[in-house]
Scaffold this motif. Structure first.
Motif, PDB file in Angstrom:
ATOM      1  N   VAL A   1      -4.581  42.171 -23.846  1.00 16.45           N
ATOM      2  CA  VAL A   1      -3.819  42.295 -25.243  1.00 16.45           C
ATOM      3  C   VAL A   1      -4.966  41.607 -26.330  1.00 16.45           C
ATOM      4  CG1 VAL A   1      -1.474  41.981 -24.456  1.00 16.45           C
ATOM      5  CG2 VAL A   1      -2.683  40.095 -25.129  1.00 16.45           C
ATOM      6  N   GLY A   2      -4.655  41.758 -27.514  1.00 22.21           N
ATOM      7  CA  GLY A   2      -5.299  40.961 -28.528  1.00 22.21           C
ATOM      8  C   GLY A   2      -6.620  41.324 -28.827  1.00 22.21           C
ATOM      9  N   TYR A   3      -7.188  42.506 -28.570  1.00 22.61           N
ATOM     10  CA  TYR A   3      -8.498  42.908 -28.883  1.00 22.61           C
ATOM     11  C   TYR A   3      -8.452  43.480 -30.340  1.00 22.61           C
ATOM     12  CZ  TYR A   3      -9.537  41.557 -24.138  1.00 22.61           C
ATOM     13  OH  TYR A   3      -9.878  40.734 -22.732  1.00 22.61           O
ATOM     14  N   VAL A   4      -8.861  42.912 -31.234  1.00 18.17           N
ATOM     15  CA  VAL A   4      -8.930  43.265 -32.470  1.00 18.17           C
ATOM     16  C   VAL A   4     -10.001  44.520 -32.933  1.00 18.17           C
ATOM     17  CG1 VAL A   4      -9.409  42.963 -35.058  1.00 18.17           C
ATOM     18  CG2 VAL A   4      -8.026  41.090 -33.622  1.00 18.17           C
ATOM     19  N   MET A   5      -9.296  45.506 -33.323  1.00 22.94           N
ATOM     20  CA  MET A   5     -10.123  46.771 -33.678  1.00 22.94           C
ATOM     21  C   MET A   5     -10.726  46.922 -35.160  1.00 22.94           C
ATOM     22  SD  MET A   5      -7.046  49.156 -32.215  1.00 22.94           S
ATOM     23  CE  MET A   5      -8.028  50.770 -32.200  1.00 22.94           C
ATOM     24  N   ASP A   6     -10.053  46.115 -36.116  1.00 25.39           N
ATOM     25  CA  ASP A   6     -10.825  46.155 -37.412  1.00 25.39           C
ATOM     26  C   ASP A   6     -10.306  44.627 -37.982  1.00 25.39           C
ATOM     27  OD1 ASP A   6     -12.072  45.983 -39.794  1.00 25.39           O
ATOM     28  OD2 ASP A   6     -11.204  48.290 -40.244  1.00 25.39           O
ATOM     29  N   LYS A   7     -11.556  43.637 -37.827  1.00 27.04           N
ATOM     30  CA  LYS A   7     -10.997  42.380 -38.363  1.00 27.04           C
ATOM     31  C   LYS A   7     -11.088  42.155 -39.732  1.00 27.04           C
ATOM     32  CE  LYS A   7     -16.127  40.604 -38.415  1.00 27.04           C
ATOM     33  NZ  LYS A   7     -16.938  39.773 -37.972  1.00 27.04           N
ATOM     34  N   GLN A   8     -11.300  43.155 -40.607  1.00 26.49           N
ATOM     35  CA  GLN A   8     -11.297  43.107 -42.098  1.00 26.49           C
ATOM     36  C   GLN A   8      -9.698  43.355 -42.440  1.00 26.49           C
ATOM     37  OE1 GLN A   8     -14.564  45.483 -43.763  1.00 26.49           O
ATOM     38  NE2 GLN A   8     -14.001  46.602 -41.885  1.00 26.49           N
ATOM     39  N   LEU A   9      -8.765  43.722 -41.448  1.00 24.34           N
ATOM     40  CA  LEU A   9      -7.454  44.196 -41.820  1.00 24.34           C
ATOM     41  C   LEU A   9      -6.692  42.871 -41.396  1.00 24.34           C
ATOM     42  CD1 LEU A   9      -7.224  47.824 -40.509  1.00 24.34           C
ATOM     43  CD2 LEU A   9      -7.941  46.963 -42.800  1.00 24.34           C
ATOM     44  N   GLY A  10      -5.281  42.790 -42.266  1.00 24.75           N
ATOM     45  CA  GLY A  10      -4.434  41.720 -41.993  1.00 24.75           C
ATOM     46  C   GLY A  10      -4.832  40.391 -42.445  1.00 24.75           C
ATOM     47  N   ASN A  11      -4.013  39.320 -42.061  1.00 29.66           N
ATOM     48  CA  ASN A  11      -4.165  37.900 -42.720  1.00 29.66           C
ATOM     49  C   ASN A  11      -4.533  36.796 -41.576  1.00 29.66           C
ATOM     50  OD1 ASN A  11      -1.485  37.865 -41.658  1.00 29.66           O
ATOM     51  ND2 ASN A  11      -0.909  36.909 -43.684  1.00 29.66           N
ATOM     52  N   THR A  12      -5.041  37.442 -40.362  1.00 28.47           N
ATOM     53  CA  THR A  12      -5.179  36.366 -39.379  1.00 28.47           C
ATOM     54  C   THR A  12      -6.800  35.847 -38.964  1.00 28.47           C
ATOM     55  OG1 THR A  12      -5.522  38.291 -37.651  1.00 28.47           O
ATOM     56  CG2 THR A  12      -3.300  37.792 -38.074  1.00 28.47           C
ATOM     57  N   GLY A  13      -7.369  36.086 -39.898  1.00 30.28           N
ATOM     58  CA  GLY A  13      -8.633  35.651 -39.862  1.00 30.28           C
ATOM     59  C   GLY A  13      -9.467  36.475 -38.980  1.00 30.28           C
ATOM     60  N   GLY A  14      -8.945  37.728 -38.708  1.00 27.55           N
ATOM     61  CA  GLY A  14      -9.843  38.479 -37.541  1.00 27.55           C
ATOM     62  C   GLY A  14      -9.307  38.073 -36.068  1.00 27.55           C
ATOM     63  N   LEU A  15      -8.352  37.239 -36.013  1.00 24.46           N
ATOM     64  CA  LEU A  15      -8.020  36.931 -34.826  1.00 24.46           C
ATOM     65  C   LEU A  15      -6.870  37.836 -34.017  1.00 24.46           C
ATOM     66  CD1 LEU A  15      -8.149  33.165 -35.042  1.00 24.46           C
ATOM     67  CD2 LEU A  15      -9.851  34.532 -33.917  1.00 24.46           C
ATOM     68  N   GLY A  16      -6.842  38.096 -32.936  1.00 27.00           N
ATOM     69  CA  GLY A  16      -5.637  38.786 -32.433  1.00 27.00           C
ATOM     70  C   GLY A  16      -4.730  37.876 -31.535  1.00 27.00           C
ATOM     71  N   GLY A  17      -3.750  38.507 -30.946  1.00 26.66           N
ATOM     72  CA  GLY A  17      -2.849  37.740 -30.121  1.00 26.66           C
ATOM     73  C   GLY A  17      -2.103  36.582 -30.670  1.00 26.66           C
ATOM     74  N   VAL A  18      -1.721  35.586 -30.073  1.00 31.28           N
ATOM     75  CA  VAL A  18      -1.064  34.506 -30.780  1.00 31.28           C
ATOM     76  C   VAL A  18      -2.075  33.675 -31.468  1.00 31.28           C
ATOM     77  CG1 VAL A  18      -0.078  32.195 -29.797  1.00 31.28           C
ATOM     78  CG2 VAL A  18       0.685  34.082 -28.337  1.00 31.28           C
ATOM     79  N   TYR A  19      -3.140  33.506 -31.006  1.00 31.68           N
ATOM     80  CA  TYR A  19      -4.034  32.907 -31.838  1.00 31.68           C
ATOM     81  C   TYR A  19      -4.315  33.408 -33.331  1.00 31.68           C
ATOM     82  CZ  TYR A  19      -6.341  30.464 -27.855  1.00 31.68           C
ATOM     83  OH  TYR A  19      -6.635  29.712 -26.806  1.00 31.68           O
ATOM     84  N   GLY A  20      -4.108  34.554 -33.667  1.00 34.56           N
ATOM     85  CA  GLY A  20      -3.938  35.181 -34.816  1.00 34.56           C
ATOM     86  C   GLY A  20      -2.686  34.667 -35.724  1.00 34.56           C
ATOM     87  N   ILE A  21      -1.734  34.792 -34.960  1.00 34.60           N
ATOM     88  CA  ILE A  21      -0.305  34.354 -35.632  1.00 34.60           C
ATOM     89  C   ILE A  21      -0.338  33.086 -36.055  1.00 34.60           C
ATOM     90  CG2 ILE A  21       1.813  34.120 -34.926  1.00 34.60           C
ATOM     91  CD1 ILE A  21       2.142  36.634 -33.222  1.00 34.60           C
ATOM     92  N   LEU A  22      -0.810  32.100 -34.875  1.00 36.11           N
ATOM     93  CA  LEU A  22      -0.841  30.624 -35.572  1.00 36.11           C
ATOM     94  C   LEU A  22      -1.836  30.234 -36.654  1.00 36.11           C
ATOM     95  CD1 LEU A  22      -1.160  29.138 -31.912  1.00 36.11           C
ATOM     96  CD2 LEU A  22       1.054  29.289 -33.445  1.00 36.11           C
ATOM     97  N   TYR A  23      -2.866  31.137 -36.836  1.00 37.11           N
ATOM     98  CA  TYR A  23      -3.881  31.061 -37.908  1.00 37.11           C
ATOM     99  C   TYR A  23      -3.232  31.504 -39.122  1.00 37.11           C
ATOM    100  CZ  TYR A  23      -8.019  31.882 -40.603  1.00 37.11           C
ATOM    101  OH  TYR A  23      -9.023  31.793 -41.761  1.00 37.11           O
ATOM    102  N   ALA A  24      -2.420  32.540 -38.967  1.00 37.72           N
ATOM    103  CA  ALA A  24      -2.077  33.066 -40.175  1.00 37.72           C
ATOM    104  C   ALA A  24      -0.928  32.229 -40.864  1.00 37.72           C
ATOM    105  CB  ALA A  24      -1.425  34.517 -40.004  1.00 37.72           C
ATOM    106  N   ILE A  25      -0.301  31.472 -40.151  1.00 36.80           N
ATOM    107  CA  ILE A  25       0.758  30.601 -40.668  1.00 36.80           C
ATOM    108  C   ILE A  25       0.197  29.035 -40.676  1.00 36.80           C
ATOM    109  CG2 ILE A  25       2.620  31.887 -39.708  1.00 36.80           C
ATOM    110  CD1 ILE A  25       2.985  29.825 -37.427  1.00 36.80           C
ATOM    111  N   GLY A  26      -1.107  28.885 -40.651  1.00 36.07           N
ATOM    112  CA  GLY A  26      -1.665  27.687 -40.913  1.00 36.07           C
ATOM    113  C   GLY A  26      -1.885  26.781 -39.877  1.00 36.07           C
ATOM    114  N   TYR A  27      -1.570  26.987 -38.679  1.00 34.35           N
ATOM    115  CA  TYR A  27      -1.727  25.983 -37.552  1.00 34.35           C
ATOM    116  C   TYR A  27      -2.786  25.847 -36.889  1.00 34.35           C
ATOM    117  CZ  TYR A  27       3.198  24.663 -38.241  1.00 34.35           C
ATOM    118  OH  TYR A  27       4.343  24.188 -38.796  1.00 34.35           O
ATOM    119  N   GLY A  28      -3.849  26.870 -37.004  1.00 35.09           N
ATOM    120  CA  GLY A  28      -5.124  27.007 -36.636  1.00 35.09           C
ATOM    121  C   GLY A  28      -4.881  27.267 -35.032  1.00 35.09           C
TER     122      GLY A  28
END
Length: 230
Positions: A201-228
């Motif tokens: 899971v979590g292999y990002v196909m286009d890091k320009q999309l979304g607001n997760t800093g180009g990260l996938g999976g749980v790491y991307g979710i935590l990044y987007a809500i400001g927990y790094g």
């Protein structure tokens, strides 16, 4: 495309390496013959498939996925394998029914893993994302069996949700921030008994999309809500 029939079996040929490939010229002709007037106008302006080496490229480089899957010796048909994959997703990636996972199961993500079955179950059973995101939409789509590996199902996901609840047992308070993940490629591999042997899971196909800093999976979710990153 609505109104366009797929190319007939006669449009397929077998070339080098023994893999079925599409005869581009015949396939193109089949599409043009069955197209609606509007579609025919669009396709008529396209260059002929035999020009400038395009036909040769199509014949030698475009894989006939249906033909390869039809020649597969893996005992579980593609439709049944996809159904098993969807069942595992419905069971929280197998965390709610460990019998769906093989004893040799492993979890592999871009940063985390490989994790064996016991470590994976412990992690997923403790991290309940729906508690932190009651409106979570995982948006799984584009399920398909790999013609090169007929025991593997690929699918994509685009998670969306608002963090209105705590995460990790209340250790991370709600932020009320919305997460919009980029499209991510995921897969499940199966053995001949229909048990999942690997989850990726979590292999990002286009890091320009979304607001997760180009990260996938749980790491991307935590990044987007400001927990790094954990």
């Amino acid at each position: 495309v609505s109104g366009v029939n797929v190319a007939p079996a006669a449009a397929r040929v077998v070339l080098a390496s023994g893999r079925p490939r599409v005869n581009a010229l015949r396939a193109t002709e089949a599409v043009r013959i069955s197209a609606t007037p509007a579609e025919a106008e669009t396709t008529s302006s396209a260059p002929a498939a035999e020009e400038d080496g395009v036909r040769e490229f199509f014949d030698t480089q475009m894989v006939d996925e249906a033909g390869m899957l039809a020649a597969s010796t893996f005992p579980i048909p593609p439709a049944d394998l996809i159904a098993k994959c969807k069942l595992i997703l419905a069971k929280n990636n197998g965390a709610e029914d460990a019998s769906l996972l093989a004893d040799s199961f492993k979890f592999v993500a871009p940063v985390v893993g490989p994790l064996d079955k016991n470590r994976f179950l412990a992690a997923f059973q403790s991290f309940k994302i729906e508690e932190g995101f009651p409106d979570a939409q995982f948006n799984y789509y584009h399920f398909r069996v790999d013609p090169f590996d007929p025991s593997r199902v690929w699918y994509d996901a685009r998670f969306v949700g608002t963090n209105t609840g705590p995460l990790i047992g209340g250790n991370l308070p709600a932020t009320n921030k919305k997460v919009e993940s980029p499209p991510q490629s995921c897969s499940m591999c199966f053995n001949e008994n229909g048990e999942c042997t690997q989850l990726t899971v979590g292999y990002v196909m286009d890091k320009q999309l979304g607001n997760t800093g180009g990260l996938g999976g749980v790491y991307g979710i935590l990044y987007a809500i400001g927990y790094g990153l954990p």
